[in-house]
Enzyme design. Structure first.
Site, PDB file in Angstrom:
ATOM      1  N   ARG A  15      12.793  11.236  -5.862  1.00 43.52           N
ATOM      2  CA  ARG A  15      13.485  10.175  -6.768  1.00 43.52           C
ATOM      3  C   ARG A  15      13.949  11.316  -7.904  1.00 43.52           C
ATOM      4  O   ARG A  15      14.954  10.562  -8.425  1.00 43.52           O
ATOM      5  CB  ARG A  15      12.163   9.419  -7.287  1.00 43.52           C
ATOM      6  N   LYS A  26       2.205  -6.114   7.344  1.00 39.77           N
ATOM      7  CA  LYS A  26       2.076  -7.585   7.220  1.00 39.77           C
ATOM      8  C   LYS A  26       3.352  -8.196   7.547  1.00 39.77           C
ATOM      9  O   LYS A  26       4.477  -7.902   7.009  1.00 39.77           O
ATOM     10  CB  LYS A  26       1.670  -8.058   6.031  1.00 39.77           C
ATOM     11  N   GLY A  77       8.415   2.655   1.035  1.00 42.73           N
ATOM     12  CA  GLY A  77       7.670   3.840   0.632  1.00 42.73           C
ATOM     13  C   GLY A  77       7.021   4.649   2.077  1.00 42.73           C
ATOM     14  O   GLY A  77       7.003   5.660   2.011  1.00 42.73           O
ATOM     15  N   GLY A  85      10.421  -2.218  -2.657  1.00 49.24           N
ATOM     16  CA  GLY A  85      10.883  -3.690  -2.963  1.00 49.24           C
ATOM     17  C   GLY A  85      12.171  -4.023  -3.021  1.00 49.24           C
ATOM     18  O   GLY A  85      12.373  -4.984  -2.595  1.00 49.24           O
TER      19      GLY A  85
HETATM   20  P1  ADP Z   1       6.751   0.664   3.955  1.00 49.63           P
HETATM   21  O1  ADP Z   1       6.069   0.941   2.908  1.00 49.63           O
HETATM   22  O2  ADP Z   1       7.445   1.639   4.732  1.00 49.63           O
HETATM   23  O3  ADP Z   1       7.482  -0.774   3.776  1.00 49.63           O
HETATM   24  P2  ADP Z   1       4.141  -0.967   4.931  1.00 49.63           P
HETATM   25  O4  ADP Z   1       3.833  -0.697   3.429  1.00 49.63           O
HETATM   26  O5  ADP Z   1       4.774  -2.354   5.267  1.00 49.63           O
HETATM   27  O6  ADP Z   1       5.486   0.056   5.046  1.00 49.63           O
HETATM   28  O7  ADP Z   1       3.205  -0.426   5.974  1.00 49.63           O
HETATM   29  C1  ADP Z   1       2.645   0.902   5.760  1.00 49.63           C
HETATM   30  C2  ADP Z   1       1.041   0.718   6.202  1.00 49.63           C
HETATM   31  O8  ADP Z   1       1.045  -0.075   7.288  1.00 49.63           O
HETATM   32  C3  ADP Z   1       0.711   1.921   6.437  1.00 49.63           C
HETATM   33  O9  ADP Z   1      -0.556   2.288   5.330  1.00 49.63           O
HETATM   34  C4  ADP Z   1      -0.059   2.146   7.794  1.00 49.63           C
HETATM   35  O10 ADP Z   1      -1.466   2.627   7.683  1.00 49.63           O
HETATM   36  C5  ADP Z   1      -0.220   0.685   8.217  1.00 49.63           C
HETATM   37  N1  ADP Z   1      -0.110   0.051   9.531  1.00 49.63           N
HETATM   38  C6  ADP Z   1       0.713   0.294  10.292  1.00 49.63           C
HETATM   39  N2  ADP Z   1       0.217   0.136  11.547  1.00 49.63           N
HETATM   40  C7  ADP Z   1      -1.015  -0.293  11.461  1.00 49.63           C
HETATM   41  C8  ADP Z   1      -2.094  -0.882  12.364  1.00 49.63           C
HETATM   42  N3  ADP Z   1      -1.624  -1.010  13.554  1.00 49.63           N
HETATM   43  N4  ADP Z   1      -3.080  -1.199  11.903  1.00 49.63           N
HETATM   44  C9  ADP Z   1      -3.413  -1.027  10.499  1.00 49.63           C
HETATM   45  N5  ADP Z   1      -2.507  -0.677   9.633  1.00 49.63           N
HETATM   46  C10 ADP Z   1      -1.411  -0.221  10.026  1.00 49.63           C
HETATM   47 MG    MG Z   2       4.271   0.662   1.868  1.00 48.25          MG
END
Ligand code: ADP
Ligand code: MG
Length: 389
Positions: A35, A196, A348, A371
């Site tokens: 960043r 989620k 992230g 976000g």
């Molecule tokens: P980003 O930050 O790229 O938007 P998210 O925060 O939505 O991504 O998701 C990342 C998290 O999702 C990671 O910590 C990862 O461990 C978790 N994750 C991905 N697949 C699974 C799974 N099958 N079961 C549990 N956690 C998961």
């Molecule tokens: Mg995340």
């Protein structure tokens, strides 16, 4: 959107630049300076045009003046990157800072202390906005990662300083992310994973309209699989998310084809030392949880990515922090790095995965927002951006 091109002569003028130096720290050391590096083009350009810079950023969520969240390490790192001394101010606003800024031989680059040391920041207190505005003649916002927040340094201050513009990073982020939806090179493929469905339902819906294919991975696949009647065992899968997934699956219309995994990597628990097993189907036994997409799914996804014209990727395909469950994310990351398509990665953890695999330089655009990126993709306005208008 007003940009640096719209600002007049800056010689000798003071420019308040909102940067995003919210970097990860471990024992006082910066572990990823992406960043800070991302802000350098704007800062160099402004210095080259003769401006004096007053920089403002937040770092973490300090309670009071938590010294561990001082911006001192960021000042040092930025000084190295710019090859110019960067002075850390004795606070955020107030007399001592004002005096330093006003001094004739004062610093060319002054970084204010963590703006969240001021309780007025997150409540967008007009007094803080006025205090910040008093430090400069012009306001430039280059903090894309904070643009979804209406805080004093991202929103309030913009209304006080008449002359204002987006920095180069903010400009590039907004252009790249909005261009995804305006005549993208097709096929447009969205790769969506992470934890989620509820966090990202609006992103899924936007791509349902705009994309040609959506590849679903990560824990996000389980509500979809459950809605289709599959067993998900102990996988991360909330009832509310199953309802959302069902609505998405049954709602008519939408352009994109939705692809779900055909195989999985499972284990008894979410842990680095958990024994991993390959499951050549998608019904998870009751005493197991799905922690990664399987190799057939990863290969199928890689093929779609390879044939894409444009790829947007957000959210890892599995629990990639644990080496045994990182393969699906790695295969997808390698496909995103290798494809001829325009590739845009946001989020992230997705960014962290690319950095971890050493592939961060091989995508067209790695967004610095979390976000803010998602909110822009959802088609919502960003307060920090609106305030520049
Ligand atoms: P980003 O930050 O790229 O938007 P998210 O925060 O939505 O991504 O998701 C990342 C998290 O999702 C990671 O910590 C990862 O461990 C978790 N994750 C991905 N697949 C699974 C799974 N099958 N079961 C549990 N956690 C998961
Ligand atoms: Mg995340």
């Amino acid at each position: 959107m007003k940009t640096l091109d719209d600002l007049g002569d800056l010689t000798g003028r003071r420019v308040l630049v909102r940067v995003d130096f919210n970097v990860p720290l471990a024992r006082g050391e910066i572990t990823d300076d992406t960043r800070i590096r991302a802000a350098v083009p704007t800062l160099r350009e402004l210095l080259g045009r003769g401006a004096r810079l007053v920089l403002v950023s937040h770092l973490g969520r300090p309670e009071d003046h938590e010294p561990g969240l001082s911006l001192r390490p960021a000042a040092e790192r930025l000084g190295e990157l710019l090859g110019t001394e960067v002075e850390l101010a004795p606070g955020v606003v107030g007399e001592a800072v004002q005096a330093r800024v006003a001094e004739p031989g004062g610093p060319r680059v002054l970084l204010l202390e963590n703006v969240r040391y001021e309780p007025g920041e997150t409540v967008n207190d007009p007094d803080l906005a006025i205090g910040l505005a008093a430090l400069a003649d012009v306001y430039v916002n280059d903090a894309f990662g904070a643009a979804h927040r209406a805080h004093a340094s991202t929103e309030g201050v913009a209304h006080v300083l008449g002359e204002r513009a987006a920095g180069r990073l903010l400009e590039r982020e907004v252009r790249t992310l909005t261009d995804l939806f305006e005549a993208p090179r097709r096929p447009l493929v969205a790769v969506l994973g992470g934890a989620k469905v509820s966090d990202k339902i609006d992103v899924i819906e936007r791509f349902r309209e705009a994309a040609d294919t959506i590849l679903i991975g990560g824990a996000m696949c389980f509500p979809f699989l459950a809605a289709l009647g599959h067993e998900v065992g102990g996988s991360l899968c909330e009832a509310a998310d199953v309802d959302l997934a069902r609505t998405t699956l049954t709602r008519a219309g939408g352009r994109a084809e939705l692809m779900l995994p055909q195989d999985l990597v499972i284990a008894a628990r979410f842990a680095a030392d958990a024994e991993s097993e390959q499951l050549d189907r998608i019904d998870v036994p009751a005493d197991r949880m799905g922690l990664d997409i399987g190799p057939r799914s990863a290969e199928a996804y890689a093929n779609v990515i390879q044939a894409a014209g444009t790829v947007f990727w957000n959210g890892p395909m599995g629990a990639f922090e644990l080496p045994r469950f990182a393969a699906g994310t790695r295969v997808v990351a390698e496909a995103v790095a290798a494809t001829e398509a325009v590739t845009v990665v946001g989020g992230g953890d997705s960014a962290a995965a690319l950095v971890q695999f050493g592939l961060a330089e091989q995508v067209t655009h790695l967004s610095t927002g979390g976000g803010a990126t998602l909110q822009l993709i959802e088609g919502k306005s960003l307060p920090g951006l609106e305030a520049l208008g």
